[in-house]
Design a protein around this motif. Structure first.
Motif, PDB file in Angstrom:
ATOM      1  N   UNK A  58       8.193  21.387  -8.304  1.00  0.00           N
ATOM      2  CA  UNK A  58       8.395  21.886  -6.943  1.00  0.00           C
ATOM      3  C   UNK A  58       9.308  20.927  -6.197  1.00  0.00           C
ATOM      4  N   UNK A  59      10.531  21.364  -5.929  1.00  0.00           N
ATOM      5  CA  UNK A  59      11.487  20.496  -5.248  1.00  0.00           C
ATOM      6  C   UNK A  59      11.017  20.172  -3.840  1.00  0.00           C
ATOM      7  N   UNK A  60      10.267  21.092  -3.214  1.00  0.00           N
ATOM      8  CA  UNK A  60       9.786  20.835  -1.853  1.00  0.00           C
ATOM      9  C   UNK A  60       8.803  19.670  -1.839  1.00  0.00           C
ATOM     10  N   UNK A  61       7.910  19.641  -2.822  1.00  0.00           N
ATOM     11  CA  UNK A  61       6.936  18.553  -2.868  1.00  0.00           C
ATOM     12  C   UNK A  61       7.614  17.233  -3.219  1.00  0.00           C
ATOM     13  N   UNK A  62       8.538  17.292  -4.146  1.00  0.00           N
ATOM     14  CA  UNK A  62       9.287  16.095  -4.528  1.00  0.00           C
ATOM     15  C   UNK A  62      10.016  15.522  -3.318  1.00  0.00           C
ATOM     16  N   UNK A  64       0.800  -1.221   0.000  1.00  0.00           N
ATOM     17  CA  UNK A  64       0.000   0.000   0.000  1.00  0.00           C
ATOM     18  C   UNK A  64       0.832   1.271   0.000  1.00  0.00           C
ATOM     19  N   UNK A  65       2.155   1.145   0.121  1.00  0.00           N
ATOM     20  CA  UNK A  65       3.006   2.328   0.215  1.00  0.00           C
ATOM     21  C   UNK A  65       3.271   2.901  -1.163  1.00  0.00           C
ATOM     22  N   UNK A  66       3.013   4.196  -1.316  1.00  0.00           N
ATOM     23  CA  UNK A  66       3.269   4.854  -2.594  1.00  0.00           C
ATOM     24  C   UNK A  66       4.722   5.285  -2.651  1.00  0.00           C
ATOM     25  N   UNK A  67       5.398   4.939  -3.709  1.00  0.00           N
ATOM     26  CA  UNK A  67       6.801   5.315  -3.892  1.00  0.00           C
ATOM     27  C   UNK A  67       6.847   6.647  -4.621  1.00  0.00           C
ATOM     28  N   UNK A  68       7.677   7.610  -4.188  1.00  0.00           N
ATOM     29  CA  UNK A  68       7.725   8.903  -4.854  1.00  0.00           C
ATOM     30  C   UNK A  68       8.207   8.780  -6.282  1.00  0.00           C
ATOM     31  N   UNK A  69       7.870   9.766  -7.050  1.00  0.00           N
ATOM     32  CA  UNK A  69       8.217   9.751  -8.465  1.00  0.00           C
ATOM     33  C   UNK A  69       9.723   9.790  -8.631  1.00  0.00           C
ATOM     34  N   UNK A  70      10.268   8.877  -9.395  1.00  0.00           N
ATOM     35  CA  UNK A  70      11.698   8.818  -9.680  1.00  0.00           C
ATOM     36  C   UNK A  70      11.900   8.815 -11.193  1.00  0.00           C
ATOM     37  N   UNK A  71      13.087   9.226 -11.649  1.00  0.00           N
ATOM     38  CA  UNK A  71      13.343   9.143 -13.091  1.00  0.00           C
ATOM     39  C   UNK A  71      13.212   7.692 -13.539  1.00  0.00           C
ATOM     40  N   UNK A  72      12.442   7.448 -14.562  1.00  0.00           N
ATOM     41  CA  UNK A  72      12.205   6.082 -15.019  1.00  0.00           C
ATOM     42  C   UNK A  72      13.397   5.547 -15.804  1.00  0.00           C
ATOM     43  N   UNK A  73      13.498   4.228 -15.880  1.00  0.00           N
ATOM     44  CA  UNK A  73      14.560   3.588 -16.660  1.00  0.00           C
ATOM     45  C   UNK A  73      14.051   3.460 -18.087  1.00  0.00           C
ATOM     46  N   UNK A 107      19.524  10.281  -1.043  1.00  0.00           N
ATOM     47  CA  UNK A 107      18.807   9.981  -2.284  1.00  0.00           C
ATOM     48  C   UNK A 107      18.506  11.273  -3.037  1.00  0.00           C
ATOM     49  N   UNK A 108      18.132  12.301  -2.289  1.00  0.00           N
ATOM     50  CA  UNK A 108      17.837  13.596  -2.915  1.00  0.00           C
ATOM     51  C   UNK A 108      19.084  14.173  -3.570  1.00  0.00           C
ATOM     52  N   UNK A 109      20.228  14.023  -2.931  1.00  0.00           N
ATOM     53  CA  UNK A 109      21.490  14.488  -3.518  1.00  0.00           C
ATOM     54  C   UNK A 109      21.750  13.775  -4.846  1.00  0.00           C
ATOM     55  N   UNK A 110      21.570  12.470  -4.865  1.00  0.00           N
ATOM     56  CA  UNK A 110      21.819  11.699  -6.090  1.00  0.00           C
ATOM     57  C   UNK A 110      20.918  12.142  -7.234  1.00  0.00           C
ATOM     58  N   UNK A 111      19.683  12.535  -6.922  1.00  0.00           N
ATOM     59  CA  UNK A 111      18.749  12.954  -7.964  1.00  0.00           C
ATOM     60  C   UNK A 111      18.446  14.436  -7.938  1.00  0.00           C
ATOM     61  N   UNK A 112      19.402  15.244  -7.452  1.00  0.00           N
ATOM     62  CA  UNK A 112      19.140  16.664  -7.250  1.00  0.00           C
ATOM     63  C   UNK A 112      18.783  17.386  -8.553  1.00  0.00           C
ATOM     64  N   UNK A 113      19.486  17.097  -9.614  1.00  0.00           N
ATOM     65  CA  UNK A 113      19.191  17.753 -10.886  1.00  0.00           C
ATOM     66  C   UNK A 113      17.761  17.455 -11.332  1.00  0.00           C
ATOM     67  N   UNK A 114      17.344  16.218 -11.169  1.00  0.00           N
ATOM     68  CA  UNK A 114      15.968  15.844 -11.511  1.00  0.00           C
ATOM     69  C   UNK A 114      14.978  16.568 -10.610  1.00  0.00           C
ATOM     70  N   UNK A 115      15.296  16.668  -9.322  1.00  0.00           N
ATOM     71  CA  UNK A 115      14.382  17.296  -8.370  1.00  0.00           C
ATOM     72  C   UNK A 115      14.173  18.780  -8.678  1.00  0.00           C
ATOM     73  N   UNK A 116      15.265  19.497  -8.934  1.00  0.00           N
ATOM     74  CA  UNK A 116      15.136  20.936  -9.179  1.00  0.00           C
ATOM     75  C   UNK A 116      14.552  21.227 -10.554  1.00  0.00           C
ATOM     76  N   UNK A 117      14.595  20.250 -11.453  1.00  0.00           N
ATOM     77  CA  UNK A 117      14.001  20.452 -12.780  1.00  0.00           C
ATOM     78  C   UNK A 117      12.490  20.240 -12.755  1.00  0.00           C
ATOM     79  N   UNK A 118      11.974  19.676 -11.667  1.00  0.00           N
ATOM     80  CA  UNK A 118      10.544  19.420 -11.554  1.00  0.00           C
ATOM     81  C   UNK A 118       9.765  20.677 -11.188  1.00  0.00           C
TER      82      UNK A 118
END
Length: 319
Positions: A201-205, A26-35, A188-199
């Motif tokens: 709202x980085x706060x919501x991500x 039942x746990x929703x996983x946050x949006x991540x860059x897809x493969x 994890x946020x550091x690893x995907x920081x570029x993706x997060x700031x390109x979205x």
């Protein structure tokens, strides 16, 4: 060229007999860059469900890094010096927990930050029941890492959000576990920081990422609801009661109330936990969870109405 879904072959290290528990369905996983599809290759096979939360945490950015560069297993084999079979096994999280040597080599080729990934790899190794001597030996087999700092914006975000993030995690998990999960979230946020700031709202991500990491470790009822009764032992109200019998009665009553919280929709639950259990000021909540003040006001209103109906004695959350 061989795609990422190369057939599985026996490896030189047997799989561990112990497996970490699977993620609650039942746990929703946050949006991540897809493969995405690699050049002239088929879509990569999904990560094994037997991989634990920490293992999956570092596999996601590694797989995304492979996809973003369009590498196939043939290319990775040439660049890393490891066989296609071993790389395929690593990327799918199957058979056994990978050593730091092969993990570091792939990460280095992809140009990903190494320090946060090594911390996540170490947590994943413990999660896979690897002992400390095995972890230290694997790390010593790789040359010492050069100093590495996260982006300045990430550091500022970390400083601003660590306190409310930790308060939320402490409300739902054991305090020591909460500290570790918050650190994991920022890595994890550091690893995907570029993706997060390109979205958008980085706060919501970032908030959705934290929430998913916390809920992966929460206890659950058979019907899929998070079991929040443990939070009753962390309230200020019960801690001030000296009489053991009265204190036990208060904890029992609070446990029923916290169990009721688990029936709320996730966003409503977040607002209740942050505002009433963690004491986060209502004016600060939009910054923490990445929502508008109007949306938070609506969620708060509906949550309190639902709690009053479901658990009248505690229609307002106590300290």
């Amino acid at each position: 060229m061989t795609p990422l879904s190369a057939p599985q072959q026996p490896e030189d290290e047997p799989p561990s007999a112990d497996r970490p528990r699977q993620r609650p369905p039942t746990v929703a996983v946050p949006e991540q860059p897809s493969v995405e599809r690699a050049r002239r290759g088929r879509r990569a096979e999904p990560v094994s469900e037997n991989a634990g939360p920490c293992h999956q945490a570092w596999l996601a950015p590694v797989r995304s890094g492979v996809s973003s560069k369009g590498y196939t297993l043939d290319q990775l084999a040439v660049l890393t010096g490891y066989s296609k079979t071993r790389i395929s096994t690593l990327l799918r999280g199957v058979e056994y927990y990978p050593s730091w040597e092969i993990t570091y080599t792939v990460v280095h080729v992809l140009g990903l930050p190494v320090w946060p990934l090594r911390r996540l790899w170490t947590a994943g190794a413990r999660e896979a029941h690897k002992n400390q001597s095995w972890i230290e030996e694997r790390i010593r087999a790789v040359r010492p890492l050069a100093p590495e700092q996260p982006p300045v914006a990430h550091q500022a975000f970390n400083e601003a959000m660590r306190e409310p993030y930790t308060a939320y995690a402490r409300a739902l998990l054991h305090p020591e576990q909460a500290e570790r999960i918050v650190g994991e979230t920022f890595d994890i946020l550091w690893l995907g920081w570029d993706h997060a700031v390109a979205g958008r709202d980085v706060r919501r991500h970032a908030w959705c990422l934290l929430r998913s990491r916390v809920l992966l470790r929460a206890q659950y009822h058979a019907d899929g609801r998070p079991d929040l009764r443990l939070a009753a032992f962390s309230t200020v109200a019960q801690s001030r009661i000296e009489d053991p019998a009265v204190r036990f009665a208060e904890i029992s009553e609070l446990a029923g109330f916290f169990d009721t919280l688990g029936t709320l929709p996730q966003d409503q639950l977040d607002i209740v936990v942050l505002r009433y259990l963690c004491g986060i000021d209502a004016r600060t909540l939009p910054t923490v969870v990445g929502m508008s003040p109007a949306r938070i006001h609506t969620l708060d209103h509906h949550a309190r109405g639902a709690l009053e109906h479901l658990h009248p004695r505690h229609n307002e959350t106590r300290e």
